[in-house]
Scaffold this motif. Sequence first.
Motif, short mmCIF file in Angstrom:
data_model
loop_
_atom_site.label_atom_id
_atom_site.label_comp_id
_atom_site.label_asym_id
_atom_site.label_seq_id
_atom_site.Cartn_x
_atom_site.Cartn_y
_atom_site.Cartn_z
N GLY A 447 0.79 -1.23 0.00
CA GLY A 447 0.00 0.00 0.00
C GLY A 447 0.81 1.27 0.00
O GLY A 447 0.26 2.37 -0.10
N ALA A 448 2.14 1.16 0.10
CA ALA A 448 2.98 2.35 0.25
C ALA A 448 2.87 3.35 -0.90
O ALA A 448 2.88 4.56 -0.66
N PRO A 449 2.78 2.90 -2.17
CA PRO A 449 2.66 3.89 -3.24
C PRO A 449 1.36 4.68 -3.21
O PRO A 449 1.25 5.72 -3.85
N GLY A 450 0.37 4.18 -2.49
CA GLY A 450 -0.93 4.86 -2.41
C GLY A 450 -1.20 5.45 -1.05
O GLY A 450 -2.34 5.40 -0.55
N ALA A 451 -0.20 6.02 -0.43
CA ALA A 451 -0.37 6.59 0.92
C ALA A 451 -1.48 7.63 0.94
O ALA A 451 -1.61 8.45 0.02
N LEU A 452 -2.30 7.58 1.97
CA LEU A 452 -3.40 8.52 2.14
C LEU A 452 -2.91 9.76 2.86
O LEU A 452 -2.02 9.70 3.72
N GLN A 453 -3.49 10.89 2.51
CA GLN A 453 -3.19 12.14 3.20
C GLN A 453 -4.47 12.61 3.89
O GLN A 453 -5.48 12.85 3.23
#
Length: 731
Positions: A447-453
């Motif tokens: 999931g690291a490339p799609g980190a949520l902000q």
Amino acid sequence: MKHQDPAPGRPVTTAPPGPAPSPGPLGRLGTWSVRHFKAVLAGWLLVVVGLGAFAPQVTSALSGAGWQADGSESVKVRQVAEQHFAGNASSALQIVVAADRPVSEPDVQQVITRAGEIAAADPRVSTVVAPQPGATVSPDGRTAVLLAGAKASPDDMVRAADDLKGPLNALSGEGVDVHATGASVLWSDFNKANHDAMMKSEIMSWPVTLAILVLAFGSLVAAGLPLLLTMAGLAASAGSLVLISHLFPVSVWAMNFAMMFALALGIDYALFLVVRFRAARAAAARRNPGQDGRLAGATAVAETMDTAGKAVLLSGATVLVSLSAVMLVPSPAFRSMAGGIMLAVLFVLAATLTLLPAVLGRLGHRVDALALPWVKSGGHRSPRFAAWGERLWRHPLRYGALALAALIALAAPVIGLRTAMPSITVLPEDASARAGYTAVQQAFGPGAPGALQILTPTEGAAGVAADLAATPGIAGVMPAQPAADGSGWSIVQAVPTVDPSSPDLGRTVDTLRAELPSDTLVGGAAVENLDLQHLLTEKTPLVIGVVMGLGFLLLLVALRAPLIAALGTAASLLSTGAAFGVARLVFQDGHGAGLLGFTSQGFLDGWAPVFFFAMIFAIAMDYTVFLLASAKEHYERTGDPREAMVGALAHSGRVVFAAAGVMVAVFFTFALSGPLPPKEMGIVLGVAVLLDAALVRLVLLPVLLRLTGAAAWRTPAWLDRVLPKISFSHD
């Protein structure tokens, strides 16, 4: 007396020679264009040269971003992050340094330092954040990520990615790989890969297109006329897009689609007018054998414009109306793509109604120069399509039922169609964004490339971070970082447990938005894709309804016949549904994936239903207009439903068949290109045009004319008083 084209077993009544009728508005425009040939040519040269001078800038001037849902929560997150968090937004660049040894070693540190210097030297980058142990340095210590903050708009950050990814990649070597990644780099790689593929497909399609044009027009001179319209329309529209881009961003895809539509419609319109001009000129020569050649050409142009010209004008209006419905989707990329196509259509339509008549009038009989040996000049009525029309008239249910059954069978799979925004796999494996994405996943988790902000007021940030850590689907949470400018916002980074393209991510985002405090905003690059997909799904029924409603109204106004206008509009849904049914089998289920050279994502890309529907409907209604305008013309002259149907096929069937052949050849070449999106476009549009021309316009619609008979053309008295008087007959 009325003239009837021959039909088996039917008497023919021939009208005595007489003066040609007075031309209508379009006929007068055509005659004016012929008489002022030099002025028309000079005017178009001025337009093409003046606007074409800006055309070389089109690739650099147009934007590479814009794939967003304006007003969505994720876009708000990006805008706040750009303003208050030093550009630490979804449009920021990520520089991934992966080594076969710890990144703390001096030589790897030199590479990291040099990468930071390259990024910092770009004026579009705000600050470069060095790798942070425990956050952006992997647990095994062999991968580090630098963050280059966004100081410019998303479009300019894509251009920054264009410029930086090469120099950064050049730092790779001696066991160290350096790749730029992130949303801006993804769109940079995506645009380049698809642009290159589309250019390759265009080059591949040209020989096939030229061969079909020569066969369709029957002469080399006539076959060059669509190219005249296409070049004029493309040069003018490309220059116009560059000028418009100074006012607001225009997607680079607008030019790609504009090129495709300019070629397709240029061929359609030129073919329709040239075939009619040949027949009109031959008829004028029979009426007045001693008439001066230029006068005969002007007379033939007037008749052509009053008949075929009206159909072309209506067709262009239908295309414009269909594409205008895409403007209902509040996304810059979609709106500018639709606008770019509409601009190209306007220029091609203007050239068709002014430049083409002027050239035809000047060419006269020379339009048949360098003709193929077997071509007969002036042959407007096709014996083969006339015979096909007679067969359909005799056996309407047999052929109509077969065509309907085939279309329904092909459309049935559309029920299970799934759509989503494209995954990273649509990029070539050696693309910078994909290589960096893969390195981040391997080092930090899926999931690291799609980190949520997550943006939240600072006073509640600790509680939000705790809630995030306890949420299923979240693998890790970074400590909240307050904005340095005292804006009162804090940002929390959260790493999901799944790949950004997984459907589970959408469920996680929905959970967060439902359970976190109402003043908390959830965003990030992956969430922007989810919000865009949600917007497209929400707007698709509205766009389809508006397209069909406006298309019906245009046909109603032109034909003054509500029944056949409704049937013609509804028939377009059959070919569209069948095309998307085939798309589901190919791209979602993977049938034929090995043959076409792609790996199925398990869904169709999310923009396809809205954008491709509008394009397919525009092309389908183009053919509908040609066929029904010809049928209306025959019905006005004869009052005979049989002659309306058979005559329409005899006079327009060849045009529809040839024009569809060109478009199918062009579209299917895209299916052979490398990346997945052009393949989707090629298959969906190619299948749609093939099915629409072969089964709907040349079988089902004529059968509907046969079954409805005179009722197809009946106008209620109240409607007759409301609608304008438009006639497609010239006598």
